[in-house]
Design a protein around this motif. Sequence first.
Motif, PDB file in Angstrom:
ATOM      1  N   GLY A 141       0.781  -1.228   0.000  1.00 30.23           N
ATOM      2  CA  GLY A 141       0.000   0.000   0.000  1.00 30.23           C
ATOM      3  C   GLY A 141       0.819   1.287   0.000  1.00 30.23           C
ATOM      4  O   GLY A 141       0.254   2.376   0.018  1.00 30.23           O
ATOM      5  N   SER A 142       2.137   1.170  -0.001  1.00 29.90           N
ATOM      6  CA  SER A 142       2.970   2.383   0.027  1.00 29.90           C
ATOM      7  C   SER A 142       3.276   2.844  -1.402  1.00 29.90           C
ATOM      8  O   SER A 142       2.859   2.217  -2.374  1.00 29.90           O
ATOM      9  CB  SER A 142       4.270   2.103   0.795  1.00 29.90           C
ATOM     10  OG  SER A 142       5.047   1.169   0.091  1.00 29.90           O
ATOM     11  N   THR A 143       4.016   3.935  -1.505  1.00 32.66           N
ATOM     12  CA  THR A 143       4.386   4.442  -2.833  1.00 32.66           C
ATOM     13  C   THR A 143       5.806   4.013  -3.164  1.00 32.66           C
ATOM     14  O   THR A 143       6.739   4.277  -2.398  1.00 32.66           O
ATOM     15  CB  THR A 143       4.263   5.978  -2.874  1.00 32.66           C
ATOM     16  OG1 THR A 143       2.880   6.316  -2.732  1.00 32.66           O
ATOM     17  CG2 THR A 143       4.776   6.551  -4.186  1.00 32.66           C
ATOM     18  N   LEU A 144       5.932   3.323  -4.283  1.00 34.14           N
ATOM     19  CA  LEU A 144       7.252   2.860  -4.729  1.00 34.14           C
ATOM     20  C   LEU A 144       7.742   3.785  -5.842  1.00 34.14           C
ATOM     21  O   LEU A 144       6.978   4.103  -6.759  1.00 34.14           O
ATOM     22  CB  LEU A 144       7.143   1.425  -5.270  1.00 34.14           C
ATOM     23  CG  LEU A 144       8.440   0.808  -5.802  1.00 34.14           C
ATOM     24  CD1 LEU A 144       9.445   0.604  -4.667  1.00 34.14           C
ATOM     25  CD2 LEU A 144       8.168  -0.524  -6.493  1.00 34.14           C
ATOM     26  N   GLY A 145       8.993   4.184  -5.772  1.00 29.10           N
ATOM     27  CA  GLY A 145       9.592   4.976  -6.854  1.00 29.10           C
ATOM     28  C   GLY A 145      10.616   4.119  -7.577  1.00 29.10           C
ATOM     29  O   GLY A 145      11.597   3.681  -6.972  1.00 29.10           O
ATOM     30  N   ILE A 146      10.366   3.867  -8.834  1.00 24.08           N
ATOM     31  CA  ILE A 146      11.295   3.046  -9.624  1.00 24.08           C
ATOM     32  C   ILE A 146      12.108   3.985 -10.507  1.00 24.08           C
ATOM     33  O   ILE A 146      11.549   4.702 -11.342  1.00 24.08           O
ATOM     34  CB  ILE A 146      10.545   2.022 -10.505  1.00 24.08           C
ATOM     35  CG1 ILE A 146       9.686   1.089  -9.635  1.00 24.08           C
ATOM     36  CG2 ILE A 146      11.522   1.224 -11.359  1.00 24.08           C
ATOM     37  CD1 ILE A 146       8.852   0.091 -10.438  1.00 24.08           C
ATOM     38  N   ASP A 164      -0.119  -3.980  -3.768  1.00 18.75           N
ATOM     39  CA  ASP A 164      -1.037  -2.826  -3.769  1.00 18.75           C
ATOM     40  C   ASP A 164      -0.292  -1.509  -3.661  1.00 18.75           C
ATOM     41  O   ASP A 164      -0.724  -0.577  -2.970  1.00 18.75           O
ATOM     42  CB  ASP A 164      -2.048  -2.925  -2.605  1.00 18.75           C
ATOM     43  CG  ASP A 164      -2.944  -4.141  -2.762  1.00 18.75           C
ATOM     44  OD1 ASP A 164      -3.240  -4.503  -3.917  1.00 18.75           O
ATOM     45  OD2 ASP A 164      -3.319  -4.742  -1.732  1.00 18.75           O
ATOM     46  N   MET A 165       0.841  -1.415  -4.336  1.00 24.42           N
ATOM     47  CA  MET A 165       1.630  -0.184  -4.232  1.00 24.42           C
ATOM     48  C   MET A 165       1.229   0.801  -5.323  1.00 24.42           C
ATOM     49  O   MET A 165       0.837   0.402  -6.418  1.00 24.42           O
ATOM     50  CB  MET A 165       3.133  -0.512  -4.347  1.00 24.42           C
ATOM     51  CG  MET A 165       3.642  -1.331  -3.183  1.00 24.42           C
ATOM     52  SD  MET A 165       5.342  -1.882  -3.434  1.00 24.42           S
ATOM     53  CE  MET A 165       6.231  -0.715  -2.404  1.00 24.42           C
ATOM     54  N   ASN A 166       1.389   2.056  -4.983  1.00 24.48           N
ATOM     55  CA  ASN A 166       1.229   3.113  -5.968  1.00 24.48           C
ATOM     56  C   ASN A 166       2.629   3.305  -6.566  1.00 24.48           C
ATOM     57  O   ASN A 166       3.586   3.495  -5.822  1.00 24.48           O
ATOM     58  CB  ASN A 166       0.748   4.360  -5.203  1.00 24.48           C
ATOM     59  CG  ASN A 166       0.897   5.610  -6.002  1.00 24.48           C
ATOM     60  OD1 ASN A 166       0.621   5.615  -7.200  1.00 24.48           O
ATOM     61  ND2 ASN A 166       1.328   6.686  -5.342  1.00 24.48           N
ATOM     62  N   VAL A 167       2.759   3.222  -7.894  1.00 27.79           N
ATOM     63  CA  VAL A 167       4.113   3.228  -8.459  1.00 27.79           C
ATOM     64  C   VAL A 167       4.400   4.493  -9.259  1.00 27.79           C
ATOM     65  O   VAL A 167       3.711   4.810 -10.235  1.00 27.79           O
ATOM     66  CB  VAL A 167       4.358   1.987  -9.351  1.00 27.79           C
ATOM     67  CG1 VAL A 167       5.766   2.016  -9.936  1.00 27.79           C
ATOM     68  CG2 VAL A 167       4.149   0.697  -8.559  1.00 27.79           C
ATOM     69  N   LEU A 168       5.441   5.205  -8.819  1.00 27.52           N
ATOM     70  CA  LEU A 168       5.979   6.326  -9.598  1.00 27.52           C
ATOM     71  C   LEU A 168       7.226   5.812 -10.308  1.00 27.52           C
ATOM     72  O   LEU A 168       7.905   4.927  -9.780  1.00 27.52           O
ATOM     73  CB  LEU A 168       6.397   7.471  -8.676  1.00 27.52           C
ATOM     74  CG  LEU A 168       5.342   8.046  -7.746  1.00 27.52           C
ATOM     75  CD1 LEU A 168       5.964   9.129  -6.852  1.00 27.52           C
ATOM     76  CD2 LEU A 168       4.192   8.638  -8.564  1.00 27.52           C
ATOM     77  N   LEU A 182       1.060  -0.890 -17.076  1.00 31.42           N
ATOM     78  CA  LEU A 182       1.394  -1.234 -15.687  1.00 31.42           C
ATOM     79  C   LEU A 182       0.770  -0.286 -14.660  1.00 31.42           C
ATOM     80  O   LEU A 182       0.924  -0.493 -13.455  1.00 31.42           O
ATOM     81  CB  LEU A 182       2.920  -1.228 -15.498  1.00 31.42           C
ATOM     82  CG  LEU A 182       3.704  -2.172 -16.413  1.00 31.42           C
ATOM     83  CD1 LEU A 182       5.188  -1.852 -16.375  1.00 31.42           C
ATOM     84  CD2 LEU A 182       3.472  -3.617 -15.988  1.00 31.42           C
ATOM     85  N   GLY A 183       0.112   0.740 -15.141  1.00 37.00           N
ATOM     86  CA  GLY A 183      -0.520   1.694 -14.223  1.00 37.00           C
ATOM     87  C   GLY A 183       0.492   2.506 -13.432  1.00 37.00           C
ATOM     88  O   GLY A 183       0.216   2.909 -12.295  1.00 37.00           O
ATOM     89  N   VAL A 184       1.668   2.753 -14.020  1.00 42.24           N
ATOM     90  CA  VAL A 184       2.694   3.524 -13.309  1.00 42.24           C
ATOM     91  C   VAL A 184       2.607   4.994 -13.738  1.00 42.24           C
ATOM     92  O   VAL A 184       2.134   5.302 -14.827  1.00 42.24           O
ATOM     93  CB  VAL A 184       4.114   2.956 -13.592  1.00 42.24           C
ATOM     94  CG1 VAL A 184       4.228   1.558 -13.036  1.00 42.24           C
ATOM     95  CG2 VAL A 184       4.441   2.961 -15.086  1.00 42.24           C
ATOM     96  N   THR A 185       3.072   5.879 -12.883  1.00 43.08           N
ATOM     97  CA  THR A 185       2.973   7.318 -13.146  1.00 43.08           C
ATOM     98  C   THR A 185       4.364   7.926 -13.255  1.00 43.08           C
ATOM     99  O   THR A 185       5.204   7.723 -12.370  1.00 43.08           O
ATOM    100  CB  THR A 185       2.222   8.010 -11.987  1.00 43.08           C
ATOM    101  OG1 THR A 185       0.978   7.338 -11.816  1.00 43.08           O
ATOM    102  CG2 THR A 185       1.981   9.480 -12.267  1.00 43.08           C
ATOM    103  N   GLN A 195       8.350  11.978  -2.909  1.00 44.23           N
ATOM    104  CA  GLN A 195       7.039  11.346  -2.663  1.00 44.23           C
ATOM    105  C   GLN A 195       7.100   9.858  -2.343  1.00 44.23           C
ATOM    106  O   GLN A 195       6.192   9.312  -1.727  1.00 44.23           O
ATOM    107  CB  GLN A 195       6.134  11.569  -3.877  1.00 44.23           C
ATOM    108  CG  GLN A 195       5.715  13.014  -4.036  1.00 44.23           C
ATOM    109  CD  GLN A 195       5.058  13.282  -5.382  1.00 44.23           C
ATOM    110  OE1 GLN A 195       4.462  12.391  -5.980  1.00 44.23           O
ATOM    111  NE2 GLN A 195       5.187  14.496  -5.867  1.00 44.23           N
ATOM    112  N   ALA A 196       8.161   9.194  -2.793  1.00 43.15           N
ATOM    113  CA  ALA A 196       8.176   7.728  -2.656  1.00 43.15           C
ATOM    114  C   ALA A 196       8.481   7.295  -1.227  1.00 43.15           C
ATOM    115  O   ALA A 196       9.289   7.907  -0.529  1.00 43.15           O
ATOM    116  CB  ALA A 196       9.206   7.134  -3.606  1.00 43.15           C
ATOM    117  N   ASP A 197       7.830   6.214  -0.813  1.00 47.95           N
ATOM    118  CA  ASP A 197       8.134   5.611   0.490  1.00 47.95           C
ATOM    119  C   ASP A 197       9.330   4.671   0.366  1.00 47.95           C
ATOM    120  O   ASP A 197      10.035   4.434   1.341  1.00 47.95           O
ATOM    121  CB  ASP A 197       6.917   4.834   0.992  1.00 47.95           C
ATOM    122  CG  ASP A 197       5.740   5.769   1.245  1.00 47.95           C
ATOM    123  OD1 ASP A 197       5.940   6.773   1.946  1.00 47.95           O
ATOM    124  OD2 ASP A 197       4.645   5.502   0.706  1.00 47.95           O
TER     125      ASP A 197
END
Length: 314
Positions: A141-146, A164-168, A182-185, A195-197
Amino acid sequence: MPFNIVTNAQLPPQILEMLASSCTIQRWRGADTDATALQAAEGFLVYGHPKVTAAVMDSMPKLRVISNFGVGVDHIDLDAAKARGIPVGNTPGFVDGATADMTFTLLMAAARNLVVGDHYARGPEFTAYDVNLWHGQEVFGSTLGIIGMGRIGKQVARRAAGFDMNVLYHNRKRDPEAEAELGVTYATLPDLLQQADHITLNVPLTDETRGLIGRAELAMMKPTATLVNVARGGVIDHDALLEALRNRTIWAAAVDVTEPEPLPRDHPLLKQDNLVIAPHLGSATVQTRTGMAQRTVDNLLAGLRGDPLPSRIA
Ligand code: 8YV
């Protein structure tokens, strides 16, 4: 007549077997290599990350192919190979799944205190369960920054969906297809860092990415964030990382790669309990290494025969 090749390390039996009927293999030991072996060498199977410079290429007058076991080729002077008409092969597509798995392994280990917890659970202090100990940071559920949305980055994004991560993501070029699939932003580097966790580095080491994460970038990260590096050590400024870990301005780092590799045994980073470190295990599974071995041999033999390499990087 078998082909004459050199290689810089002890090859596993699997590769030796594949080459047994077609190649005579000599060991390359830099300046200490047997002169006759250098004169005869038609192919160089690069196993690990020795520096393959223009001078190294020039020391082998008959060299007509360099086949690298692995996808990253930052240790090979590709311009020099190009200038000499020597094709260079690598193993793209073979390491993606295993390296993405390792990215998550490291992320989970760092965020959830797996390594310090393991040591504690084995040690003399663990005599009674203590509810106050080893609280980590949530991954699901956290925000991942790739950073780096190439083949490996995309595999990391797939795994993140299961958490269930939000992916930047940040990449040299924006990738609308990856965004749709992939639904990445897309985010600028500063936005992603702020912003990323949790942040993972999945870029090749190039002039552009060397030192990409330095003091300024680490300062933008959340104090609860973890930084994972499965790319190359040179992407992170190690002095800046040490400072951030010591001052606890980030939660933890987990690295599969360092520069130099290995770090000197007395390197202060190795004393940090908020660093998880692995000895470059990203692609180290039986199955992935088998695929890499096959492609390395196929590239090598194609080059020796004068055929196009199945995976040519330069
Ligand atoms: C290899 C890697 O283990 O493919 C790469 O770039 O870093 C790893 O998969 C390594 O390159 C072996 O030589």
